[in-house]
Design a protein around this motif. Structure first.
Motif, short mmCIF file in Angstrom:
data_model
loop_
_atom_site.label_atom_id
_atom_site.label_comp_id
_atom_site.label_asym_id
_atom_site.label_seq_id
_atom_site.Cartn_x
_atom_site.Cartn_y
_atom_site.Cartn_z
N LEU A 57 2.19 -58.82 11.89
CA LEU A 57 3.48 -58.15 11.86
C LEU A 57 4.55 -59.05 11.25
O LEU A 57 5.02 -58.79 10.16
CB LEU A 57 3.88 -57.66 13.26
N ARG A 58 4.94 -60.08 11.94
CA ARG A 58 5.83 -61.14 11.42
C ARG A 58 5.52 -62.38 12.27
O ARG A 58 5.15 -62.23 13.43
CB ARG A 58 7.32 -60.81 11.61
N ARG A 64 6.40 -63.31 21.11
CA ARG A 64 7.67 -63.12 21.79
C ARG A 64 7.51 -62.24 23.04
O ARG A 64 8.28 -62.37 23.99
CB ARG A 64 8.63 -62.53 20.74
N PHE A 65 6.50 -61.37 23.03
CA PHE A 65 6.29 -60.47 24.18
C PHE A 65 5.21 -60.98 25.13
O PHE A 65 4.79 -60.25 26.03
CB PHE A 65 5.94 -59.07 23.69
N GLU A 94 12.61 -64.78 16.97
CA GLU A 94 12.15 -63.42 17.29
C GLU A 94 12.56 -63.04 18.73
O GLU A 94 12.86 -61.89 19.00
CB GLU A 94 10.63 -63.31 17.13
N GLY A 100 19.41 -65.44 13.63
CA GLY A 100 18.83 -65.45 12.29
C GLY A 100 17.38 -65.04 12.27
O GLY A 100 16.85 -64.49 13.24
N ALA A 101 16.73 -65.33 11.13
CA ALA A 101 15.32 -64.96 10.95
C ALA A 101 14.68 -65.94 9.98
O ALA A 101 15.37 -66.62 9.24
CB ALA A 101 15.23 -63.54 10.40
N LEU A 102 13.34 -66.00 10.02
CA LEU A 102 12.61 -66.87 9.08
C LEU A 102 11.77 -66.01 8.16
O LEU A 102 10.87 -65.30 8.60
CB LEU A 102 11.77 -67.88 9.86
N GLN A 103 12.12 -66.10 6.88
CA GLN A 103 11.45 -65.28 5.88
C GLN A 103 10.37 -66.08 5.17
O GLN A 103 10.32 -67.30 5.24
CB GLN A 103 12.46 -64.90 4.80
N ARG A 104 9.57 -65.35 4.41
CA ARG A 104 8.58 -65.97 3.52
C ARG A 104 9.29 -67.00 2.62
O ARG A 104 10.39 -66.77 2.14
CB ARG A 104 7.96 -64.87 2.65
N LEU A 108 6.81 -68.37 -2.32
CA LEU A 108 5.60 -67.74 -1.78
C LEU A 108 4.49 -68.72 -1.41
O LEU A 108 3.46 -68.31 -0.91
CB LEU A 108 5.03 -66.69 -2.74
N TYR A 148 17.14 -67.46 7.25
CA TYR A 148 18.15 -66.51 6.77
C TYR A 148 19.03 -66.05 7.91
O TYR A 148 18.55 -65.85 9.04
CB TYR A 148 17.47 -65.27 6.15
#
Lengths: 227, 86
Positions: A57-58, A64-65, A94, A100-104, A108, A148
């Motif tokens: 998923l990511r 996280r769950f 997450e 924020g978030a961590l992207q690819r 790449l 990001y």
């Protein structure tokens, strides 16, 4: 100081963290499985790198769950120190414990190399053993470390000195403002893509990561003495 | 019973380097008219009937908390009412 090293299915830097604590700074550390329902008796929590749940998923989205994460969240809300490196950082964002978030990575590629980090805030409980603006040699190993956040969040991070580490010379992943590691507003949850636990012995290329864990221990000892 | 289709895509402000790489390959195939490609995720979800909460509420909660990272992604969904499968 007694550390919990959380093990998720697919964690692979848990051994390095345990080694950094036991053999690097000479403190206690125990593995705690993702199914655990209590963190009683621990003074600090460490979330290791790896590929928890196969990055399905990511990165970090499913871990996280896991059971233990509600305990980690409670632990963090109590103001106790929580540190996540690499996949651990991804899990913290997450879980909403860091913004924020961590992207690819922008190019790449999965990038595995040693980078130069700059300590841009040495006033946190994780960094007091470093000099202001000190340059560190620390390895990175990730495919999704491109930090990001939106402009509003970035402005808050800057205003509250929440950016702790930046890539000094060569940003490996395209992160906003060369961000490598951030801390929460309260100053007790820190996440970073690089691996200080892989840089605690000169024989392995660098011991610059050791003072990260020494800072955690010294500040814990200081706080405990004050109480 | 419901069949739900969920589409998760990057927000417009987010760069999609994988989509860029695919667009490059498409151009190398000779299709210069392809201007942009964005990669997203697609979920097929079966939801059984419950009186406790609406299917929209369930899907939105799942999307907000798990299927999408709303910092960088947005989502949309389609709900189709179907007969119970035996």
């Amino acid at each position: 100081m007694r550390f919990a090293v959380i093990q998720f299915p697919g964690s692979n830097c848990d051994v390095d963290l345990l080694h950094a604590i036991r053999d690097g700074v000479g403190e206690e550390a125990e593995y705690v499985p993702h199914t655990a329902e209590s963190l009683d008796g621990f003074d600090g929590v460490l979330l290791p790198g790896g590929f928890s749940y196969g990055d399905y998923l990511r990165s970090g989205a499913i871990s996280r769950f896991s059971n233990v994460m509600s305990e980690v969240t409670r632990f963090a809300e109590e103001g106790k120190p929580v540190f996540g490196t690499c996949n651990g950082f991804q899990i913290l964002v997450e879980a909403g414990l860091l913004p924020g978030a961590l992207q690819r990575n922008e190019n790449l590629h999965f990038i595995c190399k040693t980078v130069e980090l700059e300590v841009v805030n040495n006033q946190t409980r994780f960094t007091t053993e470093y000099n202001d603006r000190e340059l560190l040699t620390i390895p990175v190993a990730h495919g999704e470390g491109n930090y990001y956040c939106d402009e509003e969040t970035l402005a808050e991070l800057k205003a509250n000195d929440q950016i702790v580490f930046t890539y000094a010379s060569d940003n490996p992943n395209g992160s906003v403002e060369n961000i490598a590691g951030i801390i929460n507003r309260q100053g007790n949850v820190l996440g970073m893509m690089p691996h200080p636990e892989r840089a605690i012995e000169d024989i392995l290329g660098s011991s610059d990561g050791l003072r990260f864990f020494e800072s955690m221990v010294k500040n814990f000892v200081k706080e405990t003495a004050e109480v | 019973m419901y069949n739900v289709k969920v589409y998760v895509t990057y927000k417009e402000s987010i760069l999609d380097p994988q989509g860029e790489a695919v667009r490059g390959a498409v151009h190398r195939m000779g299709f210069d008219e392809i201007e942009d490609i964005r990669i997203g995720k697609y979920f097929e979800i079966k939801v059984s009937d419950t009186d406790d909460r609406s299917v929209e509420e369930v899907i939105e909660t799942i999307c907000d908390k798990l299927l999408a990272n709303v910092v960088m992604e947005s989502y949309r969904y389609e709900i189709e009412r179907v007969k119970e499968t035996v």
